[in-house]
Write a protein that holds these residues in place. Structure first.
Motif, mmCIF file in Angstrom:
data_model
loop_
_atom_site.group_PDB
_atom_site.id
_atom_site.type_symbol
_atom_site.label_atom_id
_atom_site.label_comp_id
_atom_site.label_asym_id
_atom_site.label_seq_id
_atom_site.Cartn_x
_atom_site.Cartn_y
_atom_site.Cartn_z
ATOM 1 N N ALA A 68 33.323 -22.245 17.444
ATOM 2 C CA ALA A 68 33.252 -23.862 17.851
ATOM 3 C C ALA A 68 33.509 -24.130 18.953
ATOM 4 O O ALA A 68 34.271 -23.459 19.485
ATOM 5 C CB ALA A 68 33.803 -24.508 16.620
ATOM 6 N N ARG A 69 32.816 -25.018 19.524
ATOM 7 C CA ARG A 69 33.050 -25.811 20.961
ATOM 8 C C ARG A 69 34.292 -26.341 20.943
ATOM 9 O O ARG A 69 34.775 -27.230 20.048
ATOM 10 C CB ARG A 69 32.158 -26.609 21.391
ATOM 11 N N LEU A 70 35.162 -26.078 21.921
ATOM 12 C CA LEU A 70 36.557 -26.759 21.911
ATOM 13 C C LEU A 70 36.298 -27.985 23.222
ATOM 14 O O LEU A 70 35.642 -27.615 24.300
ATOM 15 C CB LEU A 70 37.678 -25.906 22.248
ATOM 16 N N ALA B 89 51.572 -20.258 15.479
ATOM 17 C CA ALA B 89 50.719 -21.502 15.197
ATOM 18 C C ALA B 89 49.793 -21.564 16.418
ATOM 19 O O ALA B 89 49.919 -21.533 17.809
ATOM 20 C CB ALA B 89 51.862 -22.627 15.324
ATOM 21 N N VAL B 90 48.477 -21.959 16.250
ATOM 22 C CA VAL B 90 47.257 -21.787 16.842
ATOM 23 C C VAL B 90 46.822 -23.207 16.868
ATOM 24 O O VAL B 90 46.642 -23.721 15.615
ATOM 25 C CB VAL B 90 46.439 -20.789 16.838
ATOM 26 N N SER B 91 46.334 -23.994 17.942
ATOM 27 C CA SER B 91 45.612 -25.121 17.974
ATOM 28 C C SER B 91 44.089 -25.053 18.095
ATOM 29 O O SER B 91 43.634 -23.909 18.835
ATOM 30 C CB SER B 91 46.015 -26.208 18.719
ATOM 31 N N ARG B 92 43.236 -25.657 17.477
ATOM 32 C CA ARG B 92 41.733 -25.607 17.810
ATOM 33 C C ARG B 92 41.214 -27.131 17.745
ATOM 34 O O ARG B 92 41.029 -27.927 17.160
ATOM 35 C CB ARG B 92 41.035 -25.174 16.657
ATOM 36 N N PRO B 93 41.159 -27.513 19.219
ATOM 37 C CA PRO B 93 40.859 -28.953 19.474
ATOM 38 C C PRO B 93 39.278 -28.820 19.400
ATOM 39 O O PRO B 93 38.627 -28.585 20.643
ATOM 40 C CB PRO B 93 41.285 -29.286 20.677
#
Length: 778
Positions: free
Chosen positions: A152-154, A342-346
């Motif tokens: 997905a696009r971030l 821990a990983v973020s996906r904005p």
């Protein structure tokens, strides 16, 4: 009822210095209607009104736009679109050029500004907007982040925090659980909506009255939009009717439109959207999907955890980068993880660009931490509080966060222990278990949850502030600083700090509107840092003047500095005492400078985002809450029976203000986790866009018994102003106790053998569905 130690407001009115229980400086104006907000300001002759024309599709290309009928409507003076922006058509706070004032051709969310009408009255402008004829070529729209794939696009660069070997720890763990929690967003729902009032001046000058938490950013955005230097734009803010983060960047649009219109027409312009359009067109708290995989031993000690935090960010970056970063910074809450990733996906979505909200991602991060505590507790058949205490940060080898900052000041165990006793947690848990055995329909639940919240902007350069202090010859004092007042009591706290320095009554300190013309390059009033930063800057300015007065008195009266002391209303010089105003008058006659610009920058902090290491926070604020609920298992409806809160604020600058912040923060957090539900349909229309469809807590929703105490043993180990601690955002997360008390009540229908996995907000519908699911599984 609400219980806390009685506040001595009479004493506060006499002294008014630091650590006195002083009422909010505008409290009496708020309740009588005397407080002047932007919409209360007298409008100069010729004032025009602006209204935004918003897109009708969530994603598409504008094929044609006919605004002739709009321009010809009664009272319309002019119509603005992207071609009327004299400077840069962008208000992106991150400089990514991804947030146009008026979209030129492509629509990316339903409600995106396309044009603006400027008319003689607000009603004329609003009605004219409906006459636009716009044809769109609709494109596929991504609304829900659950529909986003792995590629997905971030909207901005993600962050990874890692310490230890997570994969190895998970594989070697005796027990392992994985799952997902959905965490809903939240509308700011401030009493005063977005508003701006622009006054054109000579040459390129414009003055903008803006309801903003970040006057300097509004100044810069307006300047860019006008193609003018920053010195041509003055932004002033006396007060806001609530902000909660919603006026950190979202005010940029309204200020820019008002300023562009004012300069084009040469007349003052005001813009104030209806609540529906305000909620549709402005960003909110990010909703998250949190995936977790946790390994633990038979005693409930967490050995390793892997988090992925996916956030609905909307069509542009806005503040999604730092918000999702802070979510990761709080994925530990008060708990030590030997191995963690821990990983973020904005994630990009065709919805309004989400933004700052009280806690700035921290609350969402903590919910991930508390969910895995529940998972471990239910898997082992233990009391969740036992698992919480077993995993707290400790000394030496159990004190490093996922971002490699050492926790040097952990007060979590102390707070939990004291609250556990004062709230009678153990006895009440037994009583609740007995009640649930006897009650087939109404079930009760209880939970005690802690909070550890990092204090500082994670963008290091924002951790600075300025202040301006003038002492006049009659001894009165003029105070100005870069912080903004949104009802949280910042102004009175900083005034108390200045009064304390000079040892004068607070009535001698004039609190003046925040303006970029007095204190430049200010940081947003956010991140719970308003008092820390601006209080220290004001103290610095006051001490400069004090030092000059001391130097003057030393020479004038021929006494050493050690024999000069500021006392209430007077100054002891040697063996005589001189009224403060008299000493000031004498200093003026001797040509001593009685004005100073103060400055402060937070020490010790540093952060390397690429490496995921550093010390992003100067210190941590701690608290805990114990909540008890009753749930009707036939309807899902519930009542919050009691909440006990213990929160540490260091050496409180003003207990009256701090207790109010704790109570208000808790209730707002409770609303986020229980009743406030944002719903978009598959066309991207926000269905919860008004008080009729969006449910904030009512007075009747508050806990029946509401006990709030400040920890009287607290003192900030770091050198903050008077060793106080921030109190703006940390109390918000105390409301997690309500969500987990609901979870506890739901779990009772299956003998506490199954984790209810209750998503937020835990509306009665969600509670009922969870009850039915557990009954079926149990």
């Amino acid at each position: 009822m609400t219980r806390h130690e009685p506040l001595d407001l009479k004493k506060a009115e006499i002294s008014g210095g630091v650590a006195t229980d002083r009422r909010h400086d505008s409290a009496h104006k708020h309740v009588t209607g005397e407080a002047v907000y932007i919409d209360d300001m007298a409008e100069p002759a010729g004032t025009l009104h602006a209204y935004l024309g918003l897109s009708a599709v969530a994603h598409g290309v504008i094929r044609s736009m006919d605004l002739d009928a709009v321009a010809a409507a009664p009272g319309v003076v002019t119509v603005l679109n992207h071609q009327d922006v004299p400077g840069t058509n962008d208000i992106s706070p991150t400089g990514l050029n991804d947030e146009p004032i008026f979209t030129p051709d492509r629509v990316q969310f339903l409600g995106q500004p396309v044009f603006a009408v400027i008319a003689e009255t607000r009603e004329q402008a609003r009605r004219a907007c409906t006459l636009a004829r716009i044809e769109y070529e609709e494109l596929p729209a991504l609304i829900d982040i659950a529909q986003a794939g792995e590629d997905a696009r971030l909207v901005t660069k993600p962050l990874t925090l890692q310490r230890g070997s997570v994969g190895l720890a998970l594989r070697a763990a005796p027990r392992r659980v994985s799952g997902r929690i959905r965490v809903g967003g939240q509308d700011h729902f401030y009493l005063e909506g977005q508003i701006a009032f622009a006054m054109p001046g000579e040459d390129q000058d414009v003055t903008v009255h803006s309801s903003t938490q970040h006057p300097s950013e509004v100044q810069h955005m307006v300047a860019h939009a006008l193609g003018a230097p920053s010195h041509a734009v003055t932004v002033e803010v006396r007060r806001m009717g609530g902000g909660f983060g919603g006026k950190e960047t979202q005010a940029n649009l309204f200020a820019a439109v008002a300023a562009i219109a004012a300069k084009k027409t040469g007349r003052p312009v005001k813009i104030r959207p209806d609540r529906d359009d305000d909620m549709t067109a402005t960003g909110k708290r990010h909703d998250f999907l949190i995936d977790y995989d946790v390994g633990f031993d038979e005693e409930g000690r967490i050995l390793g955890v892997d988090f992925t935090y996916s956030a609905r960010c909307g069509f542009s970056a806005d503040l999604s980068g730092p918000v999702t970063d802070r979510a990761l910074f709080h994925c530990d809450n008060t708990y030590y993880y030997p191995s963690v990733r821990a990983v973020s996906r904005p994630l990009y979505t065709n919805t309004v660009s989400n933004t700052a909200f009280r806690g700035f991602g921290g609350p969402q991060g903590m919910l991930g931490a508390e969910r895995i505590i529940d998972e471990v507790a239910f898997a082992l058949g233990r009391d969740p509080l036992e698992i919480r205490k077993r995993n707290l940060y400790g000394e030496t080898d159990r004190n490093v966060t996922p971002y490699h900052q050492t926790v040097e000041d952990s007060e979590a165990a102390h707070v939990i222990e004291e609250l556990e006793i004062s709230a009678g947690y153990a006895d009440r848990r037994r009583e609740i278990a007995e009640f649930n055995e006897r009650s087939p329909i109404v079930k009760r639940g209880i939970a005690l949850t802690p909070v550890k919240f990092g204090i500082s902007f994670t963008a290091t350069h924002f951790n600075q502030a300025g202040a301006l202090v003038h002492v006049y010859t009659d001894g009165s004092i003029h105070l100005n600083h870069g912080g903004t007042e949104m009802g949280q009591g910042l102004y009175v706290k900083v005034a108390q700090i200045v009064a304390e320095e000079f040892q004068v009554d607070i009535e001698q300190v004039k609190i003046t509107a925040t303006t970029t013309g007095k204190v430049p390059n200010t940081s947003a009033t956010a991140a719970s840092s308003g008092s820390d930063l601006n209080g220290m800057a004001a103290q610095n300015a006051a001490r400069q003047i004090k030092d000059r007065l001391i130097d003057f008195a030393t020479g004038q009266y021929e006494v050493p500095k050690e024999q000069i002391e500021f006392l209430p209303g007077r100054v002891r010089v040697g063996n005589q005492e001189i009224p403060f105003a008299e000493l000031v008058r004498q200093a003026y006659m001797a040509r001593v400078q009685l004005s100073a610009a103060g400055f402060y920058k937070t020490p010790k902090i540093h952060w390397d985002r690429d490496k995921g290491k550093g010390r992003p926070f100067y210190y941590f604020a701690y608290g805990a809450a114990c909540s008890e609920v009753s749930v009707d298992t036939l309807t899902g409806e519930y009542v919050i029976e009691r909440t006990d809160i213990l929160h540490e604020t260091g050496r409180s600058l003003n207990r009256a203000i701090d207790i109010g912040q704790i109570e208000g923060g808790f209730i707002q957090g409770m609303g986020w986790l229980t009743t406030e539900e944002l719903v978009w349909d598959d066309k991207g229309r926000l269905r919860t866009h008004a008080p009729s469809t969006y449910k904030i807590p009512l007075a009747s929703d508050r806990p029946k018994i509401f006990n709030v105490e400040l920890a009287d043993w607290g003192e900030n180990r770091e050198k903050t102003v008077h060793r106080s601690k921030a109190v703006g955002e940390p109390p918000f997360m105390l409301a997690m106790s309500v969500l987990h008390a609901l979870s506890d009540a739901v779990a009772s229908v299956a003998g506490h053998k199954i984790c209810p996995r209750l998503d937020a907000p835990a509306t009665p519908e969600r509670v009922l569905m969870a009850v039915e699911r557990l009954r079926a599984e149990g």
